[in-house]
Each structure stands twice: as C-alpha cells, then as structure tokens.
Design an enzyme around this catalytic site. Structure first.
Site, PDB file in Angstrom:
ATOM      1  N   SER A 144       7.970 -15.199  -0.669  1.00 35.77           N
ATOM      2  CA  SER A 144       7.354 -14.021  -0.060  1.00 35.77           C
ATOM      3  C   SER A 144       7.755 -13.937   1.403  1.00 35.77           C
ATOM      4  O   SER A 144       7.983 -14.969   2.051  1.00 35.77           O
ATOM      5  CB  SER A 144       5.826 -14.111  -0.158  1.00 35.77           C
ATOM      6  N   TYR A 157      -1.808 -18.164   2.009  1.00 36.42           N
ATOM      7  CA  TYR A 157      -0.694 -17.747   1.154  1.00 36.42           C
ATOM      8  C   TYR A 157       0.641 -18.069   1.817  1.00 36.42           C
ATOM      9  O   TYR A 157       1.572 -18.575   1.170  1.00 36.42           O
ATOM     10  CB  TYR A 157      -0.808 -16.246   0.876  1.00 36.42           C
TER      11      TYR A 157
END
Length: 246
Positions: A144, A157
């Site tokens: 990501s 995250y």
C-alpha cells in the site's frame, strides 16, 4: 481462454472479493489452476462458479489467516497434490483501525499485525520451497502507499505494510540467484470494501475497479518477468526504485 499460464499452479490469498478475486479469475482465464484462499466461503464458491463457467479450474481453501497452524499445513498439502507452486499472490490483509497510535487497543494492534505481518511470513515460509521447485516461480505481495506516506492516524496499517514490504525485499535478495522473482505492488486507491471502510465519504465511482487493477498486476506473474525485489506502482504504471541494498 488464453493459455499463457497453462499448467501453472497459482495460490491467491484474499480471493473471495476485491483485487484478489479478480486476480484469481484472470489467472484462471490464462490457464493457471488457482488455489483460492479466503475466510468467506460464499465468495470462494462464487469465484469457483465464474472460473468454471469460463472453462478454468480452481481449488477452494477456506482458511482464516489467524490460524497459523493451517497456513503451515498448506504448503505440505500443495506439495502432496501438485509437487510445486508457480505463483503466489499474497493479497489478503486487514485495515485495522484509523486512529492515533496512542489510542489503538492492544488487541486491535496485535490482530492487525498478526494478519498483515505474521501470516504473510508464515505464508512465505510454507510456500518458499514449492516456488523454488518451479522453473519460473513468481510471487507478488499487495502492499500500500500507506507504507511510504505514513499519514497521521494510519500508523498501524502503514507499519504492517512496511513490515511486509521489508520481508518481501529480503526474500527477493535471498532468492536473486534462483528462477524465483518476488515483487511488491502498490495497487493505489481502488473500489474495494477496505477502501470504503477507510474513506466512507468518498465517491466509489471515482475509483478504479478491482478488475482493472488486477489486470495491471497480472503481467508481474508471467514467466518472462525478470525484475525482483521491486515495487510496482499501479497508479503510475511503473516500477519505483528502492535504495540499492548494501
């Protein structure tokens, strides 16, 4: 149905929806036999129906990635049935929670890291010998942009994805003198359930569809790929350079 991947065995985690679902479909359409791993049985069955309708084949593996022992057993089961693995798409992951680091509950932090980091390592460990048995093993890890932007409230995250990328880069360096090629992918903002959870006010019609993002990732799994240990950025449609390892 094309036959670019005819006879190859591909394992896709998080295959019941989103990008993983469509990568699995596209791999099958290219002739690969897909081992589809996910927690949601209904999504796996829908995937299997679509793959079969298009003339492809799949093996469904309902598996919760918090079950580390089951991940460990997966490699042995694949070896017993097929004797090798040609493709790994490590797609499964969870968002956790968007919050100041000091406000995150320990159980949320630990579960997110368990799925996004520990399970990724367990998957690497269980399939590494199988991918080395392939004449052109290919592995892709879905990372990501959060791993690099480190925005406020995205710390959990971001940390989990940065850890995943670090493992992938090390794995690529460990296998650089083998036929195995290992890369990470930043899919960018995509119309998925995770994105909707992270950005509830965003108009999904402004985002790329998972099928289109999957189609840009698919070529990284072809036997002719030579790059390894790199990050492919889908929005820019190009590889981004990491610092050269010391």
């Amino acid at each position: 149905m094309a036959d670019k991947l005819n006879g190859r065995i591909a394992l896709v985690t998080g295959a019941s929806r989103g990008i993983g679902y469509f990568i699995a479909k596209q791999l099958a359409a290219e002739g690969a036999h897909v081992i589809a791993v996910a927690r949601t049985v209904g999504g796996l069955e829908e995937l299997d129906d679509e793959i079969q309708a298009a003339g492809g084949t799949a093996t469904l593996v309902p598996l919760d990635l918090t079950d580390m022992a089951a991940i460990d057993q997966l490699g042995g089961a694949i070896h017993e049935r097929w004797g090798k693995l040609d493709i790994l798409v490590a797609n499964a992951g969870v968002l956790g929670v968007l919050a100041p680091l000091g406000h995150i509950e320990a159980k949320t932090f630990e579960k997110t890291m368990s799925i996004n980091v520990n399970a990724t390592w367990r998957m690497i460990r269980t399939v590494d010998p199988l991918l080395r048995m392939s004449d052109a093993g290919r592995a892709v890890y879905l990372s990501s942009g959060a791993a690099h932007s480190t925005k406020a409230y995205w710390g959990l995250y971001a940390a989990s994805k940065a850890a995943g990328e670090a493992m992938i880069r090390s794995w690529a360096n460990e296998t650089v003198n083998t036929p195995l090629r290992v890369n990470s992918v930043n899919p960018g903002a995509t119309r998925t359930a995770m994105r909707a959870l992270a950005m509830p006010g965003e108009d999904p019609d402004t985002l790329p569809r998972p099928a289109d993002v999957a189609a840009k990732i698919l070529p990284l799994l072809y036997p002719e790929v030579t790059r390894t240990g790199q990050l492919f950025d889908v929005p820019q449609n190009r590889f981004l350079s990491y610092r050269v390892p010391e």
